[in-house]
Design an enzyme around this catalytic site. Sequence first.
Site, PDB file in Angstrom:
ATOM      1  N   CYS A  64     -67.702  62.145  12.741  1.00 58.52           N
ATOM      2  CA  CYS A  64     -69.098  62.225  13.150  1.00 58.52           C
ATOM      3  C   CYS A  64     -69.735  60.833  13.106  1.00 58.52           C
ATOM      4  CB  CYS A  64     -69.858  63.190  12.228  1.00 58.52           C
ATOM      5  SG  CYS A  64     -71.620  63.286  12.588  1.00 58.52           S
ATOM      6  N   CYS A  77     -69.511  64.740  22.839  1.00 62.59           N
ATOM      7  CA  CYS A  77     -70.433  64.797  23.964  1.00 62.59           C
ATOM      8  C   CYS A  77     -69.639  64.686  25.258  1.00 62.59           C
ATOM      9  CB  CYS A  77     -71.437  63.636  23.877  1.00 62.59           C
ATOM     10  SG  CYS A  77     -72.544  63.552  25.288  1.00 62.59           S
ATOM     11  N   CYS A  80     -70.958  61.064  27.194  1.00 64.20           N
ATOM     12  CA  CYS A  80     -70.694  59.725  26.666  1.00 64.20           C
ATOM     13  C   CYS A  80     -69.765  59.836  25.487  1.00 64.20           C
ATOM     14  CB  CYS A  80     -72.009  59.042  26.239  1.00 64.20           C
ATOM     15  SG  CYS A  80     -72.744  59.787  24.763  1.00 64.20           S
ATOM     16  N   CYS A  85     -71.188  66.217  14.330  1.00 67.51           N
ATOM     17  CA  CYS A  85     -70.832  67.511  13.745  1.00 67.51           C
ATOM     18  C   CYS A  85     -71.910  68.527  14.061  1.00 67.51           C
ATOM     19  CB  CYS A  85     -70.610  67.376  12.242  1.00 67.51           C
ATOM     20  SG  CYS A  85     -72.078  66.871  11.324  1.00 67.51           S
ATOM     21  N   CYS A 113     -73.707  74.475  25.455  1.00 72.61           N
ATOM     22  CA  CYS A 113     -74.860  73.991  26.240  1.00 72.61           C
ATOM     23  C   CYS A 113     -76.098  73.986  25.354  1.00 72.61           C
ATOM     24  CB  CYS A 113     -75.103  74.894  27.459  1.00 72.61           C
ATOM     25  SG  CYS A 113     -76.589  74.459  28.381  1.00 72.61           S
ATOM     26  N   CYS A 191     -27.154 119.846  24.049  1.00 74.82           N
ATOM     27  CA  CYS A 191     -27.769 119.114  22.947  1.00 74.82           C
ATOM     28  C   CYS A 191     -27.112 117.761  22.737  1.00 74.82           C
ATOM     29  CB  CYS A 191     -27.747 119.921  21.657  1.00 74.82           C
ATOM     30  SG  CYS A 191     -26.101 120.396  21.157  1.00 74.82           S
ATOM     31  N   HIS A 484     -23.783 122.052  16.834  1.00 76.76           N
ATOM     32  CA  HIS A 484     -25.083 121.679  17.387  1.00 76.76           C
ATOM     33  C   HIS A 484     -25.389 120.247  16.993  1.00 76.76           C
ATOM     34  CE1 HIS A 484     -29.103 121.962  18.805  1.00 76.76           C
ATOM     35  NE2 HIS A 484     -29.650 121.891  17.607  1.00 76.76           N
TER      36      HIS A 484
END
Lengths: 530, 352
Positions: A64, A77, A80, A85, A113, A191, A484
Amino acid sequence: AAAATSPGGGCLDVDFAVGPPSCSHVNSFKVGENWRQELRLIYQCFVWCGTPETRKSKAKSCICHVCGTHLNRLHSCLSCVFFGCFTEKHIHEHAETKQHNLAVDLYYGGIYCFMCKDYVYDKDIEKIAKEEQGEALKLQQCSKPGIGEKYPTWETTKPELELLGHNPRRRRITSSFTIGLRGLINLGNTCFMNCIVQALTHTPILRDFFLSDRHRCEMPSPELCLVCEMSSLFRELYSGNPSPHVPYKLLHLVWIHARHLAGYRQQDAHEFLIAALDVLHRHCKGDDVGKAASNPNHCNCIIDQIFTGGLQSDVTCQACHGVSTTIDPCWDISLDLPGSCTSFWPVSPGRESSVNGESHIPGITTLTDCLRRFTRPEHLGSNAKIKCGSCQSYQESTKQLTMNKLPVVACFHFKRFEHSAKQRRKITTYISFPLELDMTPFMASSKESRMNGQLQLPTSSGNNENKYSLFAVVNHQGTLESGHYTSFIRHHKDQWFKCDDAVITKASIKDVLDSEGYLLFYHKQVLEHE
Amino acid sequence: MEEMSLSGLDNSKLEAIAQEIYADLVEDSCLGFCFEVHRAVKCGYFFLDDTDPESMKDFEIVDQPGLDIFGQVFNQWKSKECVCPNCSRSIAASRFAPHLEKCLGMGRNSSRIANRRIANSNNMNKSESDQEDNDDINDNDWSYGSEKKAKKRKSDKLWYLPFQNPNSPRRSKSLKHKNGELSNSDPFKYNNSTGISYETLGPEELRSLLTTQCGVISEHTKKMCTRSLRCPQHTDEQRRAVRIYFLGSSAVLPEVESSLDNDSFDMTDSQALISRLQWDGSSDLSPSDSGSSKTSENQGWGLGTNSSESRKTKKKKSHLSLVGTASSLGSNKKKKPKPPAPPTPSIYDDIN
């Protein structure tokens, strides 16, 4: 833009009647020729860094300009070179004083924005952002292979959104859902077929193939294509329809393509499995799965990709100790059981340490015991001399089977049905099998260590290549002549269900592991790229 | 930002730094999630995550005794039906397998029934006499009339076999070719040998039929006769007339080999028919193609070196021993012990 209305009033107090996601201030920004390139630079240098160098320079330069922090939601930005922060509002101050309305969040690349006081989502900008992010990821992959492809989430289009808005009865599939489970009507002694269908349709990798519609039929008559019918079966079984499905088309096709199975009578599920895989493999001509089919001797259909393993047979001449090796493709492993009059069990079951975490009760044979026996060196007697290439004469030899290449899905078949000259019977011995199986000791590469008596598995070596998880069990009740079949299948990761033709019920893991076991289906835990 | 050396720091300091880094990472992740939600709301798709609790219940798994996972009572599916792909009749689902067996002419009684038909069809006194036997054969109703056009009839004479007939086309040499490719032609639309509805045939099929079969249209059934070109039931005049009708005045009656008999096919046709019985000759290497699985019988492969237990998928072996050597058998819950049935006569008996 269509306004999305909140169905039934959500707990979130949000105005769903939103306007366009972008704003006029972004539009003002997007003028001239340079904005794209400038934006790209910002993304490349300050947001998504592909190389260690750019990462380092980002760490050094992005602080920052007011308070020097590199945290607190740093923004850059757009007009520029300024970093500020968000938390301390330093970027806001800059925006106001310089009338620079837009800034980009350096963590996630979103555009803020200051006039609208909100993050905005502009199509053109997002497109550029996505590209830059992709590029950065690619660079990262170069230096560190193993980082997989990033799969973006599904983005709805406008018409899709509208359509979905009209249908508020949406259901998210949870683990307590029946979707993916469905009974199968017994068509008359079928089956055995139903159990195999349940196992195949719950094979995760096969399910993914068919539900993503990967089959391209190249059969002259698609209505005769078993793969197409398989595809249709998947759709039926995953439809959520509670009424059992009638697989009459499948039966008809199988009878046409596997003539030896045709006929109204009780049959063997294992035999059906092999026949079905064979027909599917033959009908898979149209599907190019991965590797180019440039090698005519190597089929790359989905069936081979999933089920084909390589069984290595080493025959060692007892005279010169020369080894002759062959590798054959196999779709399953049939295991002899103790008590069978054709088999010989040199290893007393349960004696060695529990290798795969199976229930270790002395006297209970485990799957691992069976596999150990299957892969043991076997002395072929003097009646079965092999012609040795180097000795140029017939010599006694030993033979050993091991796995050379592991399939994605391993199917084990217990040879419970004895058809010797003396007798025909079913061997009902309980064989203990594990939920997780490590095939490492049975690989060709492990032969050395086995000979030296080290059958110990690397306990948690992190090597998961040869680890498998049980996902389906087919069981037979009854006698050799009449019985089965039922199956257990695994669904939603850890739930098991019993499939008894048309009736599906919940089962416990204990039910599964206590069952006799006839066919066991294991799925590799980790899939590798080619 | 200054660089800092970590050496020389005590544990508590290191701990503090670690905590700080950890907190940052967690916060970053949360921020990312917030952005996702924000975007979803702003772009209007946030509502997609909503589900309708009422309809969610429709799919919940039920776990109660006596009910399946859908909450349904067991054994209520007796009335399920399906449409037989062969004869297009509606069949009770639980009886579909036995029906299909008879429908395709594979059942134990099929040869007896078929022989009876042959005997009747040789009877010259009545025309279309085989119509009478229709009810016996395969339990099927062959008298379609106009409503039910035979659609994709995959079966035809293929499945119903006059075993005792020495002139059966099945004994042709083409049977020895087991590696025939699956036929590309459309499934034949024959309605056993009583005739075929010519409306279902395309021009090519019609032409092909007329080169090999009688083709005379029965006044009775409005169907074309599918017997041989020298079928005694119709005259050459009739045959010529039907060809002229369909193919124009230049149509000729094809030459007929004197050795052909009733119900025999042209070689090419029978080859195509028979190839439908057989498997594709696939050259891809897959377990069924493997040739080296011939070692000791203890080799436990799914390929099965012992013939009894698992019938081979290899096309070269004789794979048609039927019930006698069947291994484990599973069926529905009828537990009466079923002794292995005697092998049904099969067309492949001739070969091996």
